[in-house]
Design a protein around this motif. Structure first.
Motif, mmCIF file in Angstrom:
data_model
loop_
_atom_site.group_PDB
_atom_site.id
_atom_site.type_symbol
_atom_site.label_atom_id
_atom_site.label_comp_id
_atom_site.label_asym_id
_atom_site.label_seq_id
_atom_site.Cartn_x
_atom_site.Cartn_y
_atom_site.Cartn_z
ATOM 1 N N ALA A 196 0.825 -1.205 0.000
ATOM 2 C CA ALA A 196 0.000 0.000 0.000
ATOM 3 C C ALA A 196 0.865 1.263 0.000
ATOM 4 O O ALA A 196 0.608 2.215 -0.748
ATOM 5 C CB ALA A 196 -0.934 -0.001 1.208
ATOM 6 N N ARG A 200 1.302 4.485 -2.705
ATOM 7 C CA ARG A 200 1.287 5.895 -2.281
ATOM 8 C C ARG A 200 2.532 6.632 -2.766
ATOM 9 O O ARG A 200 2.453 7.740 -3.300
ATOM 10 C CB ARG A 200 1.241 5.961 -0.747
ATOM 11 C CG ARG A 200 -0.102 6.336 -0.154
ATOM 12 C CD ARG A 200 0.007 6.364 1.377
ATOM 13 N NE ARG A 200 1.151 7.161 1.817
ATOM 14 C CZ ARG A 200 1.115 8.486 1.957
ATOM 15 N NH1 ARG A 200 0.021 9.146 1.719
ATOM 16 N NH2 ARG A 200 2.205 9.121 2.345
ATOM 17 N N GLU B 156 -5.213 7.060 13.588
ATOM 18 C CA GLU B 156 -6.290 6.686 12.664
ATOM 19 C C GLU B 156 -7.615 7.332 13.061
ATOM 20 O O GLU B 156 -8.361 7.844 12.223
ATOM 21 C CB GLU B 156 -6.453 5.156 12.648
ATOM 22 C CG GLU B 156 -7.585 4.703 11.725
ATOM 23 C CD GLU B 156 -7.801 3.196 11.763
ATOM 24 O OE1 GLU B 156 -7.233 2.524 12.663
ATOM 25 O OE2 GLU B 156 -8.531 2.688 10.894
ATOM 26 N N ARG B 164 -11.861 11.273 6.593
ATOM 27 C CA ARG B 164 -11.122 10.542 5.558
ATOM 28 C C ARG B 164 -11.521 9.067 5.552
ATOM 29 O O ARG B 164 -11.457 8.403 6.601
ATOM 30 C CB ARG B 164 -9.609 10.637 5.816
ATOM 31 C CG ARG B 164 -9.079 12.060 5.867
ATOM 32 C CD ARG B 164 -9.024 12.702 4.506
ATOM 33 N NE ARG B 164 -8.364 11.869 3.515
ATOM 34 C CZ ARG B 164 -7.821 12.332 2.393
ATOM 35 N NH1 ARG B 164 -7.850 13.640 2.135
ATOM 36 N NH2 ARG B 164 -7.272 11.520 1.538
ATOM 37 N N ALA B 165 -11.872 8.557 4.387
ATOM 38 C CA ALA B 165 -12.221 7.138 4.267
ATOM 39 C C ALA B 165 -10.966 6.270 4.343
ATOM 40 O O ALA B 165 -11.019 5.117 4.756
ATOM 41 C CB ALA B 165 -12.947 6.885 2.956
ATOM 42 N N ASP B 166 -9.829 6.850 3.955
ATOM 43 C CA ASP B 166 -8.557 6.113 3.965
ATOM 44 C C ASP B 166 -7.779 6.392 5.249
ATOM 45 O O ASP B 166 -6.545 6.447 5.236
ATOM 46 C CB ASP B 166 -7.728 6.475 2.742
ATOM 47 C CG ASP B 166 -7.528 7.989 2.604
ATOM 48 O OD1 ASP B 166 -8.200 8.748 3.353
ATOM 49 O OD2 ASP B 166 -6.706 8.405 1.779
ATOM 50 N N SER B 167 -8.499 6.533 6.359
ATOM 51 C CA SER B 167 -7.858 6.940 7.616
ATOM 52 C C SER B 167 -6.770 5.965 8.078
ATOM 53 O O SER B 167 -5.740 6.374 8.589
ATOM 54 C CB SER B 167 -8.913 7.098 8.718
ATOM 55 O OG SER B 167 -9.608 5.875 8.902
ATOM 56 N N ARG B 168 -7.000 4.666 7.869
ATOM 57 C CA ARG B 168 -6.002 3.687 8.308
ATOM 58 C C ARG B 168 -4.693 3.846 7.529
ATOM 59 O O ARG B 168 -3.616 3.867 8.120
ATOM 60 C CB ARG B 168 -6.539 2.262 8.124
ATOM 61 C CG ARG B 168 -5.621 1.169 8.678
ATOM 62 C CD ARG B 168 -5.567 1.223 10.181
ATOM 63 N NE ARG B 168 -4.583 0.327 10.794
ATOM 64 C CZ ARG B 168 -4.362 0.261 12.095
ATOM 65 N NH1 ARG B 168 -5.048 1.037 12.926
ATOM 66 N NH2 ARG B 168 -3.466 -0.553 12.592
ATOM 67 N N GLU B 169 -4.823 3.955 6.221
ATOM 68 C CA GLU B 169 -3.624 4.080 5.385
ATOM 69 C C GLU B 169 -2.886 5.375 5.710
ATOM 70 O O GLU B 169 -1.651 5.403 5.766
ATOM 71 C CB GLU B 169 -4.011 4.039 3.906
ATOM 72 C CG GLU B 169 -2.805 3.912 2.984
ATOM 73 C CD GLU B 169 -3.192 3.781 1.520
ATOM 74 O OE1 GLU B 169 -4.312 3.315 1.239
ATOM 75 O OE2 GLU B 169 -2.362 4.146 0.659
#
Lengths: 209, 209
Positions: A196, A200, B156, B164-169
């Motif tokens: 991942a 990025r 996170e 943010r939907a991608d908070s984990r990443e």
DNA sequence: GTCTATACGTTGATAGAC
DNA sequence: GTCTATCAACGTATAGAC
């Protein structure tokens, strides 16, 4: 520093010199020792690895190690030199297989992703080395830092070729991102973290072009 | 895992239980031992630190350590628990002193920058711990990973609050950036690396708002 | 509860036979 | 050049005196 053959480059030179001095010498043993050390030190860490571990991996009697290296630290230093050599080879291949600075940087990132399974098990070879040796102040820490410096310098040159005035800061940021995600990939034993982050970073490099 | 009190939380509970059992107990000794262990393990690394080192720092006779901890690993585990406790305290302060998720994340980054001198000398406490213990598979590696997980989880949640939907990443990326720059700051003994990356990360957080 | 003495294994390193 | 035997120092851990 702990004696002759003080830096990664000098090590290879002194090895050549020795070979010239005695033609009967078997070059296999010393090389096997360094190769084994490189692998075992990465797998187990510097402080936890004993000479017996390395000797066993190289299939050489423990006491015989001292014929090739005066101290454990000198063997570690040779192993770090092998990392520098490997890095040099890798960047040369990148330059051969990719044409633009952006492509070369993205190929570097892809190489990191391809290595993810090894990272899951043992972390980045250079990074874990620097992490452990960074707690020392006996010269070996500087040798390890030298390898990390080679990587950053190479990345910096690519950003400079892209016309970025902040090439140094970008290079540090890219390598830091890799070192950080390597640590987390290893910590959580999750290769997907590396994958991942690779995506990025690839997007990020594209956004700078 | 190596016995009772297996996780960072249980450690504090068992400590409390012991205190209840014997009122005459001096709580100073055990706590001093854990505090000393936390510091010395960070400074010297896990594998290189001996019980004698820790006992000396805590001003306690070496053999006496075994009255409080059955093994060295259990003392290390308690030290990791102290890190978890410290992290919990720190995030609580961040939530108190900053109102928005963005401000809290930026305050976290600023805290990292403020700590840069310690990082120059010994690296990130949690990061170097995970790096060393990541080469093990005896349970202690999972305990260290737990602390790192607490940090990522907290970050996170802030990104999630930002919508943010991608908070984990994003959380993984932010913590990875910190871990990576910590390693480089320590490797090159240069606090300015942390300062510069702090500015970059602060701008990045703003750009996500 | 606190501390001393010590057992026991392991480690880096050396001496010397072949 | 190669290997075995071995040393001295140090590490964790235990036994038991106070």
């Amino acid at each position: 520093m702990s004696g002759a053959g003080g830096d990664p480059v000098a090590y290879h030179v002194s090895k050549m010199t020795d070979s010239v001095k005695s033609a009967t010498r078997k070059p296999g043993k010393r090389e096997r020792l360094v190769t084994a050390a490189t692998r075992v030190l990465h797998e187990q860490g510097v402080e936890k690895t004993t000479l017996a571990d390395i000797a066993q991996a190289a299939e050489i009697p423990v006491g015989n190690v001292y014929y090739y290296f005066k101290t454990k630290d000198q063997l570690i230093e040779a192993a770090i030199g092998a990392h520098a050599q490997h890095l040099h080879t890798m960047t040369a291949i990148l330059e051969q297989h990719a044409a633009t600075p952006q492509d070369r940087l993205k190929a570097l990132v892809q190489g990191w992703v391809d290595q993810r399974d090894l990272t899951v098990s043992y972390g980045c070879p250079t990074g874990t080395l620097c992490s452990e040796l960074g707690k020392r102040a006996d010269g070996l820490d500087r040798v390890a830092a030298g390898v990390m410096g080679l990587l950053i310098d190479w990345v910096e040159r690519r950003f400079a070729e892209m016309g970025r005035a902040d090439s140094r800061e970008l290079a540090v940021a890219l390598v830091a991102a890799y070192q950080g995600i390597s640590l987390l990939t290893n910590t959580f034993r999750d290769p997907e973290l590396m994958t991942a982050e690779g995506r990025r970073l690839t997007r990020w490099i594209d956004s700078l072009a």
